[in-house]
Scaffold this motif. Sequence first.
Motif, mmCIF file in Angstrom:
data_model
loop_
_atom_site.group_PDB
_atom_site.id
_atom_site.type_symbol
_atom_site.label_atom_id
_atom_site.label_comp_id
_atom_site.label_asym_id
_atom_site.label_seq_id
_atom_site.Cartn_x
_atom_site.Cartn_y
_atom_site.Cartn_z
ATOM 1 N N ALA A 284 0.827 -1.205 0.000
ATOM 2 C CA ALA A 284 0.000 0.000 0.000
ATOM 3 C C ALA A 284 0.862 1.256 0.000
ATOM 4 O O ALA A 284 0.544 2.256 -0.674
ATOM 5 C CB ALA A 284 -0.931 -0.015 1.205
ATOM 6 N N ASP A 285 1.977 1.213 0.725
ATOM 7 C CA ASP A 285 2.871 2.364 0.788
ATOM 8 C C ASP A 285 3.522 2.621 -0.572
ATOM 9 O O ASP A 285 3.627 3.770 -1.021
ATOM 10 C CB ASP A 285 3.939 2.127 1.854
ATOM 11 C CG ASP A 285 4.818 3.349 2.061
ATOM 12 O OD1 ASP A 285 4.258 4.443 2.261
ATOM 13 O OD2 ASP A 285 6.058 3.194 1.994
ATOM 14 N N ARG B 272 0.907 4.074 -2.970
ATOM 15 C CA ARG B 272 0.633 5.465 -2.648
ATOM 16 C C ARG B 272 1.747 6.372 -3.151
ATOM 17 O O ARG B 272 1.492 7.428 -3.744
ATOM 18 C CB ARG B 272 0.449 5.621 -1.137
ATOM 19 C CG ARG B 272 0.027 7.033 -0.719
ATOM 20 C CD ARG B 272 -0.418 7.086 0.746
ATOM 21 N NE ARG B 272 0.582 6.517 1.641
ATOM 22 C CZ ARG B 272 0.469 5.318 2.239
ATOM 23 N NH1 ARG B 272 -0.599 4.566 2.023
ATOM 24 N NH2 ARG B 272 1.425 4.867 3.054
ATOM 25 N N LYS B 273 3.003 5.952 -2.948
ATOM 26 C CA LYS B 273 4.128 6.755 -3.407
ATOM 27 C C LYS B 273 4.170 6.838 -4.934
ATOM 28 O O LYS B 273 4.465 7.892 -5.505
ATOM 29 C CB LYS B 273 5.441 6.168 -2.868
ATOM 30 C CG LYS B 273 5.697 6.496 -1.407
ATOM 31 C CD LYS B 273 7.144 6.279 -1.068
ATOM 32 C CE LYS B 273 7.309 4.987 -0.290
ATOM 33 N NZ LYS B 273 8.679 4.781 0.182
ATOM 34 N N ILE C 288 1.590 6.597 -6.982
ATOM 35 C CA ILE C 288 0.499 7.463 -7.438
ATOM 36 C C ILE C 288 0.888 8.925 -7.295
ATOM 37 O O ILE C 288 0.664 9.747 -8.193
ATOM 38 C CB ILE C 288 -0.797 7.148 -6.666
ATOM 39 C CG1 ILE C 288 -1.329 5.783 -7.082
ATOM 40 C CG2 ILE C 288 -1.850 8.227 -6.909
ATOM 41 C CD1 ILE C 288 -2.485 5.293 -6.251
ATOM 42 N N ASP C 289 1.508 9.258 -6.170
ATOM 43 C CA ASP C 289 1.944 10.639 -5.963
ATOM 44 C C ASP C 289 2.958 11.056 -7.019
ATOM 45 O O ASP C 289 2.900 12.170 -7.550
ATOM 46 C CB ASP C 289 2.555 10.798 -4.561
ATOM 47 C CG ASP C 289 1.509 10.694 -3.456
ATOM 48 O OD1 ASP C 289 0.317 10.856 -3.766
ATOM 49 O OD2 ASP C 289 1.899 10.441 -2.292
#
Length: 302
Positions: A5-6, A9-10, A12-13
């Motif tokens: 998940a981390d 998320r990174k 996507i950013d």
Amino acid sequence: MALLADIIRKNIDALTGGDQIEYKHIPRKEGQSLPNMTRLKEIISILKDIFFPGFFSEPSAGTTTQQYLAAQMEKLNTLLAEQIRNGLHFFSGQASDVIDAGDAEDLALAFLEKIPEIKRLLCTDVQAMFENDPAAKSTGEVIICYPSIQAMIHYRVAHELLLLGIPVLPRIITELAHSVTGIDIHPGAEIGEYFSIDHGTGVVIGETVIIGNHVNLYKGVTLGAKNFVLDECGNPMNIPRHPIIEDHVVIYSNATVLGRITIGHDSVIGGNVWVTGSVPPHSRVVQQKAASNEIKTGNEQE
């Protein structure tokens, strides 16, 4: 799972944040419909039926050819307007300033008016292919079997769409043919009547090429640009940069003809030659070693 998940998320950013300098030139088109490849293939399939009824599909029992063509053209109009609209929305920066998405229906109708002339030109291509290939048993065989005719259907449709100012769809349509036939014709090229390509694999015809009538190319021929002129920002300028091929020219396999030069009418360009200068009418350009064993006639260049 927390690590996954981390990472997601990174990513996507990073992918959507716009901080990467290499991303700057890629337009962001969220929420806009792209032209649909499946629909464009269906459009070409319908057009093949319209140009050559009975060759690629048959009307249902009890339906006349006229009724079948009417139904196909109504379907074509609906699908084409939809795809033109998508193209105008998504690639609005490439379209003419006077065109907007509200013009899609009018543009589709304008294209439909071109259909008889496109068919006339395609019929000349079929006849040229038949006359230039002793292996062809009939014009019907040429229509069904020859990749050059498939490529020309795509090209002649795409060229008319381009002349109407429609963005992107013409390139997609010619690239659909390129991926299947190995024949790469830019929709901006101008090609006259009775054009034929023997076999065709590896043929490349650039954007600003002008080809006259009764021209015959063989496999592997390149009609390309020799170099590019750059603007003040260092970007290539879209100016005439490809050859002009006059009437009744034959260019044999793997010949490369480059730059804004003219191949004069009634000339023959031999196989595996590299031509970067204009050639006068009635010339024959061949490899020097091969030429030494030939009887030379007319105006020859080696």
